[in-house]
Scaffold this motif. Structure first.
Motif, PDB file in Angstrom:
ATOM      1  N   GLU A 220       0.834  -1.202   0.000  1.00  0.00           N
ATOM      2  CA  GLU A 220       0.000   0.000   0.000  1.00  0.00           C
ATOM      3  C   GLU A 220       0.868   1.251   0.000  1.00  0.00           C
ATOM      4  OE1 GLU A 220      -3.091   0.457  -0.350  1.00  0.00           O
ATOM      5  OE2 GLU A 220      -4.152  -1.382   0.197  1.00  0.00           O
ATOM      6  N   GLN A 221       1.915   1.236  -0.826  1.00  0.00           N
ATOM      7  CA  GLN A 221       2.831   2.373  -0.856  1.00  0.00           C
ATOM      8  C   GLN A 221       2.137   3.651  -1.306  1.00  0.00           C
ATOM      9  OE1 GLN A 221       3.475  -0.693  -1.965  1.00  0.00           O
ATOM     10  NE2 GLN A 221       5.613  -1.285  -1.641  1.00  0.00           N
ATOM     11  N   ALA A 222       1.210   3.557  -2.246  1.00  0.00           N
ATOM     12  CA  ALA A 222       0.524   4.755  -2.726  1.00  0.00           C
ATOM     13  C   ALA A 222      -0.325   5.380  -1.626  1.00  0.00           C
ATOM     14  CB  ALA A 222      -0.338   4.414  -3.936  1.00  0.00           C
ATOM     15  N   ARG A 223      -0.977   4.542  -0.836  1.00  0.00           N
ATOM     16  CA  ARG A 223      -1.790   5.071   0.263  1.00  0.00           C
ATOM     17  C   ARG A 223      -0.892   5.713   1.313  1.00  0.00           C
ATOM     18  NH1 ARG A 223      -7.315   2.531   1.692  1.00  0.00           N
ATOM     19  NH2 ARG A 223      -6.549   0.842   0.378  1.00  0.00           N
ATOM     20  N   TYR A 224       0.248   5.070   1.572  1.00  0.00           N
ATOM     21  CA  TYR A 224       1.210   5.683   2.503  1.00  0.00           C
ATOM     22  C   TYR A 224       1.663   7.048   1.997  1.00  0.00           C
ATOM     23  CZ  TYR A 224       5.693   7.085   4.260  1.00  0.00           C
ATOM     24  OH  TYR A 224       6.713   7.857   4.755  1.00  0.00           O
ATOM     25  N   GLU A 225       2.047   7.132   0.725  1.00  0.00           N
ATOM     26  CA  GLU A 225       2.551   8.392   0.176  1.00  0.00           C
ATOM     27  C   GLU A 225       1.499   9.485   0.277  1.00  0.00           C
ATOM     28  OE1 GLU A 225       5.484   9.177  -0.684  1.00  0.00           O
ATOM     29  OE2 GLU A 225       6.487   7.225  -0.811  1.00  0.00           O
ATOM     30  N   ALA A 226       0.244   9.131   0.041  1.00  0.00           N
ATOM     31  CA  ALA A 226      -0.823  10.124   0.124  1.00  0.00           C
ATOM     32  C   ALA A 226      -0.987  10.639   1.552  1.00  0.00           C
ATOM     33  CB  ALA A 226      -2.131   9.521  -0.384  1.00  0.00           C
ATOM     34  N   LEU A 227      -0.964   9.737   2.526  1.00  0.00           N
ATOM     35  CA  LEU A 227      -1.079  10.165   3.921  1.00  0.00           C
ATOM     36  C   LEU A 227       0.169  10.907   4.382  1.00  0.00           C
ATOM     37  CD1 LEU A 227      -2.878   7.119   5.611  1.00  0.00           C
ATOM     38  CD2 LEU A 227      -3.744   9.465   5.418  1.00  0.00           C
ATOM     39  N   ALA A 228       1.342  10.472   3.909  1.00  0.00           N
ATOM     40  CA  ALA A 228       2.579  11.166   4.274  1.00  0.00           C
ATOM     41  C   ALA A 228       2.563  12.602   3.773  1.00  0.00           C
ATOM     42  CB  ALA A 228       3.780  10.413   3.714  1.00  0.00           C
ATOM     43  N   GLU A 229       1.945  12.834   2.632  1.00  0.00           N
ATOM     44  CA  GLU A 229       1.832  14.205   2.118  1.00  0.00           C
ATOM     45  C   GLU A 229       0.947  15.050   3.030  1.00  0.00           C
ATOM     46  OE1 GLU A 229       0.728  16.586  -2.029  1.00  0.00           O
ATOM     47  OE2 GLU A 229       0.087  14.506  -1.748  1.00  0.00           O
ATOM     48  N   VAL A 230      -0.160  14.463   3.503  1.00  0.00           N
ATOM     49  CA  VAL A 230      -1.021  15.173   4.458  1.00  0.00           C
ATOM     50  C   VAL A 230      -0.236  15.519   5.718  1.00  0.00           C
ATOM     51  CG1 VAL A 230      -3.100  14.985   5.894  1.00  0.00           C
ATOM     52  CG2 VAL A 230      -3.114  14.077   3.552  1.00  0.00           C
ATOM     53  N   HIS A 231       0.538  14.547   6.198  1.00  0.00           N
ATOM     54  CA  HIS A 231       1.341  14.748   7.400  1.00  0.00           C
ATOM     55  C   HIS A 231       2.404  15.822   7.180  1.00  0.00           C
ATOM     56  CE1 HIS A 231       4.717  13.312  10.172  1.00  0.00           C
ATOM     57  NE2 HIS A 231       3.767  13.715  10.992  1.00  0.00           N
ATOM     58  N   ASP A 232       3.091  15.777   6.050  1.00  0.00           N
ATOM     59  CA  ASP A 232       4.121  16.779   5.767  1.00  0.00           C
ATOM     60  C   ASP A 232       3.526  18.185   5.704  1.00  0.00           C
ATOM     61  OD1 ASP A 232       6.060  14.834   5.658  1.00  0.00           O
ATOM     62  OD2 ASP A 232       6.082  14.689   3.470  1.00  0.00           O
ATOM     63  N   ASN A 233       2.363  18.297   5.073  1.00  0.00           N
ATOM     64  CA  ASN A 233       1.712  19.608   4.996  1.00  0.00           C
ATOM     65  C   ASN A 233       1.331  20.118   6.380  1.00  0.00           C
ATOM     66  OD1 ASN A 233       1.921  19.622   2.206  1.00  0.00           O
ATOM     67  ND2 ASN A 233      -0.137  18.790   1.879  1.00  0.00           N
ATOM     68  N   LEU A 234       0.878  19.209   7.240  1.00  0.00           N
ATOM     69  CA  LEU A 234       0.527  19.592   8.605  1.00  0.00           C
ATOM     70  C   LEU A 234       1.758  20.057   9.371  1.00  0.00           C
ATOM     71  CD1 LEU A 234      -1.320  19.808  11.058  1.00  0.00           C
ATOM     72  CD2 LEU A 234      -1.186  17.321  11.314  1.00  0.00           C
ATOM     73  N   LEU A 235       2.865  19.327   9.232  1.00  0.00           N
ATOM     74  CA  LEU A 235       4.094  19.743   9.901  1.00  0.00           C
ATOM     75  C   LEU A 235       4.573  21.101   9.402  1.00  0.00           C
ATOM     76  CD1 LEU A 235       6.191  16.435  10.140  1.00  0.00           C
ATOM     77  CD2 LEU A 235       4.731  17.496  11.885  1.00  0.00           C
ATOM     78  N   THR A 237       2.653  23.489   8.283  1.00  0.00           N
ATOM     79  CA  THR A 237       1.747  24.470   8.875  1.00  0.00           C
ATOM     80  C   THR A 237       2.152  24.777  10.310  1.00  0.00           C
ATOM     81  OG1 THR A 237      -0.108  23.772   7.477  1.00  0.00           O
ATOM     82  CG2 THR A 237      -0.654  24.911   9.536  1.00  0.00           C
ATOM     83  N   ILE A 238       2.481  23.720  11.052  1.00  0.00           N
ATOM     84  CA  ILE A 238       2.886  23.906  12.442  1.00  0.00           C
ATOM     85  C   ILE A 238       4.189  24.686  12.523  1.00  0.00           C
ATOM     86  CG2 ILE A 238       3.767  22.667  14.461  1.00  0.00           C
ATOM     87  CD1 ILE A 238       1.635  20.520  13.887  1.00  0.00           C
ATOM     88  N   GLU A 239       5.156  24.284  11.722  1.00  0.00           N
ATOM     89  CA  GLU A 239       6.464  24.940  11.770  1.00  0.00           C
ATOM     90  C   GLU A 239       6.360  26.426  11.438  1.00  0.00           C
ATOM     91  OE1 GLU A 239      10.996  24.440   9.909  1.00  0.00           O
ATOM     92  OE2 GLU A 239       9.342  23.201   9.176  1.00  0.00           O
ATOM     93  N   SER A 240       5.533  26.753  10.465  1.00  0.00           N
ATOM     94  CA  SER A 240       5.416  28.154  10.063  1.00  0.00           C
ATOM     95  C   SER A 240       4.667  29.004  11.078  1.00  0.00           C
ATOM     96  CB  SER A 240       4.716  28.239   8.704  1.00  0.00           C
ATOM     97  OG  SER A 240       3.381  27.762   8.780  1.00  0.00           O
ATOM     98  N   GLY A 241       3.883  28.361  11.952  1.00  0.00           N
ATOM     99  CA  GLY A 241       3.085  29.122  12.907  1.00  0.00           C
ATOM    100  C   GLY A 241       3.580  29.102  14.333  1.00  0.00           C
ATOM    101  N   LEU A 242       4.667  28.351  14.605  1.00  0.00           N
ATOM    102  CA  LEU A 242       5.150  28.249  15.983  1.00  0.00           C
ATOM    103  C   LEU A 242       5.545  29.619  16.530  1.00  0.00           C
ATOM    104  CD1 LEU A 242       7.436  25.064  16.239  1.00  0.00           C
ATOM    105  CD2 LEU A 242       5.207  25.457  17.292  1.00  0.00           C
ATOM    106  N   PRO A 243       5.050  29.982  17.699  1.00  0.00           N
ATOM    107  CA  PRO A 243       5.494  31.234  18.318  1.00  0.00           C
ATOM    108  C   PRO A 243       6.907  31.073  18.868  1.00  0.00           C
ATOM    109  CG  PRO A 243       4.002  30.077  19.794  1.00  0.00           C
ATOM    110  CD  PRO A 243       4.031  29.291  18.510  1.00  0.00           C
ATOM    111  N   PRO A 244       7.616  32.164  19.095  1.00  0.00           N
ATOM    112  CA  PRO A 244       8.952  32.056  19.705  1.00  0.00           C
ATOM    113  C   PRO A 244       8.867  31.415  21.078  1.00  0.00           C
ATOM    114  CG  PRO A 244       8.241  34.346  19.553  1.00  0.00           C
ATOM    115  CD  PRO A 244       7.229  33.549  18.818  1.00  0.00           C
ATOM    116  N   GLU A 245       9.960  30.767  21.490  1.00  0.00           N
ATOM    117  CA  GLU A 245       9.955  30.025  22.749  1.00  0.00           C
ATOM    118  C   GLU A 245       9.532  30.889  23.923  1.00  0.00           C
ATOM    119  OE1 GLU A 245      12.883  27.129  25.429  1.00  0.00           O
ATOM    120  OE2 GLU A 245      13.544  27.906  23.483  1.00  0.00           O
ATOM    121  N   SER A 246       9.893  32.154  23.910  1.00  0.00           N
ATOM    122  CA  SER A 246       9.563  33.050  25.022  1.00  0.00           C
ATOM    123  C   SER A 246       8.060  33.257  25.164  1.00  0.00           C
ATOM    124  CB  SER A 246      10.261  34.391  24.831  1.00  0.00           C
ATOM    125  OG  SER A 246       9.832  35.009  23.625  1.00  0.00           O
ATOM    126  N   GLU A 247       7.298  32.941  24.114  1.00  0.00           N
ATOM    127  CA  GLU A 247       5.854  33.148  24.150  1.00  0.00           C
ATOM    128  C   GLU A 247       5.072  31.846  24.297  1.00  0.00           C
ATOM    129  OE1 GLU A 247       4.689  35.417  20.739  1.00  0.00           O
ATOM    130  OE2 GLU A 247       6.277  36.918  21.012  1.00  0.00           O
TER     131      GLU A 247
END
Length: 408
Positions: A220-235, A237-247
């Motif tokens: 099921e490599q194709a299904r994995y790749e599709a879900l991995a893309e969802v996961h990468d996009n989520l990461l 999104t998180i990385e771009s929105g993380l506030p600085p550590e002080s906050e």
């Protein structure tokens, strides 16, 4: 199949499945190592150490058979994708679920508990259903029961089964040869040390690295790749929105169904138990020495004084997050904790999470920790995972459901 099996004459089954390497071959010591691993029960704890991960290997031959490589098993050869699936811990059952094979699982740890918990999330996955009720509870599996189940694959770590009382290397090899192969890795949960007999061949994987290998087992490599893309996009999104550590607020993860015995869990575990927390780079309210203990008292929590508390298992229908919150408010010491005063005690799901729970828990934890960056987490008291408007979702829930259902 009868549970009274003569081990000397048990026929070799599934001869189409065999190990291509010598990792589990002759020469390994038979024996039993005391002590086992821990499930995702909020009263369990885990050890930790550090080891690098490895990449995935998957090869196909001209006759259509294929080999998938993962420690500690080595090379495992298949002629066709397995149909019936034995599991122990729910990170592997969750991988079968993510691949659309959740209802092919025939055993798992605490099946009724995890069926109820996983089905807090399925209402947000259109067209996805799951039923694990009544399955064999495999926390301490018996060899006789494995013969009876007659599974096509054992998604379980042979090193962790070997560590259970009553199992030795001969038993591990017998199950592999007479029933079907082992394919799992449990000690990646917190990078804990496997039994000595397995140390040389052991490697650690992230949740999604392991998922890639399990997907290859089922082709099921194709299904994995599709879900991995969802996961990468989520990461991303998180990385771009993380506030600085002080906050960032200080936080702790606890098991608090019993306020007289509160379990504390590290937020910076190197393994997959914190796959839904680590990308958010939280600031731990506990010092390292407190994090390494299994339980903490109310006084220790007040001293740590977290601004956010995550209640592990708080989304389970048999756990009342409202009672946990009121228990802290009614306690003379607990009511002095910032998270209690500011109503920031949040329900969590499971640490032994598969890929789909990982997506949901990354989303919920991001909103719980950083509402200004990722949107407010709805006040949760009971029931299913809250319905989040499409434009406020951190990953595409419908896309995840479509992938599970094979519509991608």
């Amino acid at each position: 199949m009868s549970e009274e099996i003569d081990e000397r004459v048990a026929p070799t089954r599934r001869e189409y499945v065999r190990y291509g390497g010598a990792v589990l071959g002759g020469g390994l010591l038979a024996g039993c190592l005391g002590g086992g691993d821990n499930g995702d029960d909020p009263t369990n704890t885990a050890t930790s150490s550090e080891t690098p991960t490895a990449t995935s290997t998957n090869t196909t031959t001209s006759d259509g058979s294929y080999t998938v490589t993962m420690a500690p098993m080595g090379d495992v050869k298949f002629d066709s994708p397995p149909e019936t699936i034995f599991t122990r811990l729910t990170h592997l059952a969750g991988m079968a679920f993510a691949l659309g094979r959740g209802n092919d699982v025939n055993a798992m740890h605490a099946p009724d508990y995890y069926d109820a918990l996983w089905n807090q999330f399925t209402p947000r996955l259109d067209g996805v259903s799951l039923d694990w009720t009544g399955l064999y509870s495999s926390w301490e599996p018996s060899k006789e029961k494995l013969y009876e189940l007659d599974s096509d694959v054992h998604l379980a770590d042979p090193a962790s089964v070997f560590a259970l009382q009553g199992w030795n290397m001969a038993d591990i090899e017998e199950v592999r040869n007479n029933i079907s192969p082992w394919f799992g890795n449990q000690f990646s949960d917190s990078h804990g040390a496997p039994p000595d007999e397995w140390t040389d061949q052991y490697e650690y994987y992230s949740l999604w690295e392991m998922f890639e290998k399990v997907a290859a087992v089922f082709q099921e490599q194709a299904r994995y790749e599709a879900l991995a893309e969802v996961h990468d996009n989520l990461l991303n999104t998180i990385e771009s929105g993380l506030p600085p550590e002080s906050e960032r607020p200080t936080a702790v993860m606890i098991g608090a169904s019993d306020l007289d015995s509160i379990y504390a869990y590290p937020l910076d575990n190197p393994g997959f138990l914190t796959a839904h927390v680590t990308p958010l780079e939280p600031v731990s309210a506990f010092s390292e020495d407190v994090e390494s203990t299994s339980t903490v008292g109310m006084e220790a929590l007040r001293e740590a004084n977290p601004e956010v508390m995550f209640a592990l298992g708080g989304m389970h229908p048999d756990t009342s997050i409202s009672d946990i919150r009121s228990g802290f408010r009614d306690d003379a010491v607990g009511q002095q904790i910032q998270a209690v005063q500011n109503d920031r005690i949040y329900a969590q799901g499971a640490r032994y999470q598969g890929p789909i729970l990982n997506l949901f828990q990354l989303e919920m934890t991001a909103k719980q920790l950083y509402p200004d960056a990722f949107g407010e987490w709805p006040t949760y008291t009971d029931g299913a995972y809250p319905e989040i408007p499409t434009d406020e979702q951190l990953f595409d829930h419908q896309r995840a459901a479509d992938i599970i259902n094979g519509d991608f």
